[in-house]
Design a protein around this motif. Structure first.
Motif, PDB file in Angstrom:
ATOM      1  N   GLY A  14     -15.135  18.514  37.202  1.00 10.06           N
ATOM      2  CA  GLY A  14     -15.261  18.903  35.800  1.00 10.06           C
ATOM      3  C   GLY A  14     -14.249  19.946  35.356  1.00 10.06           C
ATOM      4  N   ARG A  15     -13.491  20.518  36.289  1.00  8.36           N
ATOM      5  CA  ARG A  15     -12.510  21.534  35.872  1.00  8.36           C
ATOM      6  C   ARG A  15     -11.355  20.823  35.155  1.00  8.36           C
ATOM      7  N   LYS A  16     -11.087  21.280  33.952  1.00  9.30           N
ATOM      8  CA  LYS A  16     -10.085  20.588  33.132  1.00  9.30           C
ATOM      9  C   LYS A  16      -8.814  21.422  33.081  1.00  9.30           C
ATOM     10  N   ILE A  17      -7.816  20.905  33.720  1.00  8.23           N
ATOM     11  CA  ILE A  17      -6.576  21.662  33.894  1.00  8.23           C
ATOM     12  C   ILE A  17      -5.663  21.532  32.673  1.00  8.23           C
ATOM     13  N   ILE A  18      -5.027  22.645  32.304  1.00  7.24           N
ATOM     14  CA  ILE A  18      -3.932  22.568  31.327  1.00  7.24           C
ATOM     15  C   ILE A  18      -2.698  23.196  31.973  1.00  7.24           C
ATOM     16  N   ILE A  19      -1.633  22.416  32.004  1.00  8.29           N
ATOM     17  CA  ILE A  19      -0.355  22.922  32.520  1.00  8.29           C
ATOM     18  C   ILE A  19       0.589  23.043  31.328  1.00  8.29           C
ATOM     19  N   ALA A  20       1.077  24.259  31.073  1.00  9.90           N
ATOM     20  CA  ALA A  20       1.982  24.503  29.935  1.00  9.90           C
ATOM     21  C   ALA A  20       3.416  24.582  30.451  1.00  9.90           C
ATOM     22  N   ILE A  21       4.286  23.771  29.857  1.00  9.81           N
ATOM     23  CA  ILE A  21       5.706  23.811  30.232  1.00  9.81           C
ATOM     24  C   ILE A  21       6.496  24.186  28.983  1.00  9.81           C
ATOM     25  N   ASP A  22       7.102  25.348  28.989  1.00  9.15           N
ATOM     26  CA  ASP A  22       7.919  25.766  27.845  1.00  9.15           C
ATOM     27  C   ASP A  22       9.363  25.968  28.281  1.00  9.15           C
ATOM     28  N   GLY A  23      10.249  25.940  27.300  1.00  9.55           N
ATOM     29  CA  GLY A  23      11.651  26.203  27.609  1.00  9.55           C
ATOM     30  C   GLY A  23      12.550  25.612  26.549  1.00  9.55           C
ATOM     31  N   PRO A  24      13.836  25.948  26.600  1.00  7.23           N
ATOM     32  CA  PRO A  24      14.778  25.454  25.590  1.00  7.23           C
ATOM     33  C   PRO A  24      15.154  23.989  25.830  1.00  7.23           C
ATOM     34  N   ALA A  25      15.890  23.419  24.872  1.00  5.50           N
ATOM     35  CA  ALA A  25      16.329  22.029  24.977  1.00  5.50           C
ATOM     36  C   ALA A  25      17.219  21.836  26.200  1.00  5.50           C
ATOM     37  N   ALA A 162      -3.883  28.747  29.618  1.00  7.18           N
ATOM     38  CA  ALA A 162      -3.561  27.610  30.506  1.00  7.18           C
ATOM     39  C   ALA A 162      -3.544  28.069  31.964  1.00  7.18           C
ATOM     40  N   GLU A 163      -4.049  27.224  32.852  1.00 10.48           N
ATOM     41  CA  GLU A 163      -4.116  27.593  34.282  1.00 10.48           C
ATOM     42  C   GLU A 163      -2.727  27.790  34.874  1.00 10.48           C
ATOM     43  N   VAL A 164      -1.794  26.943  34.443  1.00  6.92           N
ATOM     44  CA  VAL A 164      -0.441  27.027  34.996  1.00  6.92           C
ATOM     45  C   VAL A 164       0.546  27.082  33.836  1.00  6.92           C
ATOM     46  N   LYS A 165       1.468  28.036  33.897  1.00  7.48           N
ATOM     47  CA  LYS A 165       2.513  28.125  32.865  1.00  7.48           C
ATOM     48  C   LYS A 165       3.859  28.171  33.566  1.00  7.48           C
ATOM     49  N   ILE A 166       4.710  27.251  33.191  1.00  9.45           N
ATOM     50  CA  ILE A 166       6.063  27.259  33.753  1.00  9.45           C
ATOM     51  C   ILE A 166       7.041  27.428  32.601  1.00  9.45           C
ATOM     52  N   PHE A 167       7.961  28.377  32.730  1.00 11.30           N
ATOM     53  CA  PHE A 167       9.032  28.517  31.735  1.00 11.30           C
ATOM     54  C   PHE A 167      10.305  28.017  32.402  1.00 11.30           C
ATOM     55  N   ASP A 218       2.676  35.755  31.933  1.00 11.56           N
ATOM     56  CA  ASP A 218       2.212  35.227  33.212  1.00 11.56           C
ATOM     57  C   ASP A 218       2.819  33.866  33.553  1.00 11.56           C
ATOM     58  N   ALA A 219       3.947  33.521  32.911  1.00  3.39           N
ATOM     59  CA  ALA A 219       4.603  32.249  33.241  1.00  3.39           C
ATOM     60  C   ALA A 219       5.448  32.401  34.507  1.00  3.39           C
ATOM     61  N   ILE A 220       5.584  31.308  35.227  1.00  6.99           N
ATOM     62  CA  ILE A 220       6.503  31.282  36.368  1.00  6.99           C
ATOM     63  C   ILE A 220       7.847  30.790  35.837  1.00  6.99           C
ATOM     64  N   LEU A 221       8.890  31.558  36.086  1.00  5.28           N
ATOM     65  CA  LEU A 221      10.212  31.160  35.609  1.00  5.28           C
ATOM     66  C   LEU A 221      10.849  30.199  36.605  1.00  5.28           C
ATOM     67  N   ALA A 235      10.283  21.631  42.747  1.00  6.56           N
ATOM     68  CA  ALA A 235       9.931  23.052  42.626  1.00  6.56           C
ATOM     69  C   ALA A 235       8.733  23.220  41.691  1.00  6.56           C
ATOM     70  N   ALA A 236       8.744  22.459  40.577  1.00 11.70           N
ATOM     71  CA  ALA A 236       7.637  22.553  39.615  1.00 11.70           C
ATOM     72  C   ALA A 236       6.333  22.083  40.256  1.00 11.70           C
ATOM     73  N   GLU A 237       6.433  21.007  41.014  1.00  7.95           N
ATOM     74  CA  GLU A 237       5.234  20.487  41.702  1.00  7.95           C
ATOM     75  C   GLU A 237       4.676  21.549  42.661  1.00  7.95           C
ATOM     76  N   GLY A 238       5.597  22.215  43.367  1.00 11.45           N
ATOM     77  CA  GLY A 238       5.188  23.263  44.307  1.00 11.45           C
ATOM     78  C   GLY A 238       4.529  24.432  43.590  1.00 11.45           C
ATOM     79  N   ILE A 239       5.056  24.775  42.417  1.00 10.36           N
ATOM     80  CA  ILE A 239       4.479  25.888  41.642  1.00 10.36           C
ATOM     81  C   ILE A 239       3.041  25.556  41.235  1.00 10.36           C
ATOM     82  N   VAL A 240       2.836  24.319  40.755  1.00 11.86           N
ATOM     83  CA  VAL A 240       1.485  23.930  40.322  1.00 11.86           C
ATOM     84  C   VAL A 240       0.538  23.941  41.516  1.00 11.86           C
ATOM     85  N   ALA A 241       0.983  23.357  42.618  1.00 13.31           N
ATOM     86  CA  ALA A 241       0.114  23.275  43.797  1.00 13.31           C
ATOM     87  C   ALA A 241      -0.252  24.681  44.285  1.00 13.31           C
TER      88      ALA A 241
END
Ligand code: DC
Length: 262
Positions: A14-25, A162-167, A218-221, A235-241
């Motif tokens: 039932g845990r509903k994950i949100i992964i946020a990915i932000d960054g420039p074009a 969001a549980e995971v934030k990647i910039f 609290d984003a991971i760069l 690398a992104a997969e590793g960050i989420v895991a």
């Protein structure tokens, strides 16, 4: 992928994950978001497509792109819908599809990637009323969780919890050249022109008063300047895991100098 096959099935039910990915074009957000969605069995939602669809409507109707009140009225009579597909167990390719975006029920997915709409999307997205409307739509879209959402303000404004934030970032020249390479064998512009447009858009996205593009505290760069796309994806997969305590992160994510936490 069935829910049982996802690495996320190790989490409590039932845990509903949100992964946020932000960054420039051009930083590789879309590829990485698509991959993460497929890998973890989540929906992939690309918010830039929504700003692009709205910009297309403003261009079509002829509302000036620098007129907040006109854009606000236009937003009030506009519907924008984003459709994403999860990977189906019998069709692994289904997760590779880009989002389909509907403007007033018209599928405009193929009409929003040209330079005119790209530039207009960056212009209309500076206005607080437009942003507030979009943020509400995006929060509704992901209300049930289980998503990878990419954009400019997902970790800071849309889903600050969001549980995971990647910039995701990369040097402007590298991002510009990636964009240029995507234009195919007969590009409509020189590489220098593409880099110049991208810098102009960066400047606007990073300096607007409302929700400027910036990493959440609290984003991971993740800087992909010196990475291949495959390395950045891993690398992104590793960050989420690592963030979700799923498994040990991959060696590349641990040792690569650009896979650093903020
Ligand atoms: O991600 P993209 O290039 O498709 O986004 C197009 C424009 O939309 C971008 O220049 C800024 C805007 N945008 C935004 O302001 N906030 C988002 N969450 C996504 C996009």
């Amino acid at each position: 992928m069935s829910a049982e096959d996802s690495p996320l099935c190790a989490l409590e039910p039932g845990r509903k994950i949100i992964i946020a990915i932000d960054g420039p074009a051009g930083a590789g957000k879309s590829t990485i978001a698509r991959h993460l969605a497929r890998h973890f069995g989540l929906l992939n939602l690309e918010t830039g497509a929504m700003y692009r669809a709205f910009a297309l409507k403003a261009l079509r109707v002829g509302v000036p792109l620098d007129e907040s009140s006109g854009l606000e009225s236009l937003a009030a009579e506009t519907t924008i819908r984003l459709e994403s597909s999860k990977v189906e167990p019998d069709n692994p390719a289904s997760g590779e599809q880009e989002n389909r975006v509907f403007l007033d029920d018209e599928d405009v997915t193929g009409l929003i990637r040209n330079q005119t709409v790209t530039d207009a999307a960056s212009r209309v997205s500076v206005f607080p009323k437009v942003r507030a409307w979009m943020v509400r739509l995006q929060q509704l879209l992901a209300a049930d969780g289980g998503v990878v959402m990419e954009g400019r303000d997902i970790g800071t404004v849309v889903f600050p919890h969001a549980e995971v934030k990647i910039f995701l970032d990369a040097a402007p020249e590298v991002r510009g050249l990636r964009r240029f390479d995507q234009l195919g064998p007969t590009p409509p512009a020189q590489a220098e022109e593409v880099i110049r447009d991208l810098r102009a858009r960066d400047l606007r996205d990073r300096n607007r008063a409302d929700s400027p593009l910036k990493p959440a505290l609290d984003a991971i760069l993740l800087d992909s300047t010196d990475m291949t796309l495959k390395e950045a994806v891993e690398a992104a997969e590793g960050i989420v895991a690592a963030k979700l305590n799923l498994t040990a992160p991959r060696a590349e994510a641990q040792t690569h100098p650009y896979a650093v936490g903020s």
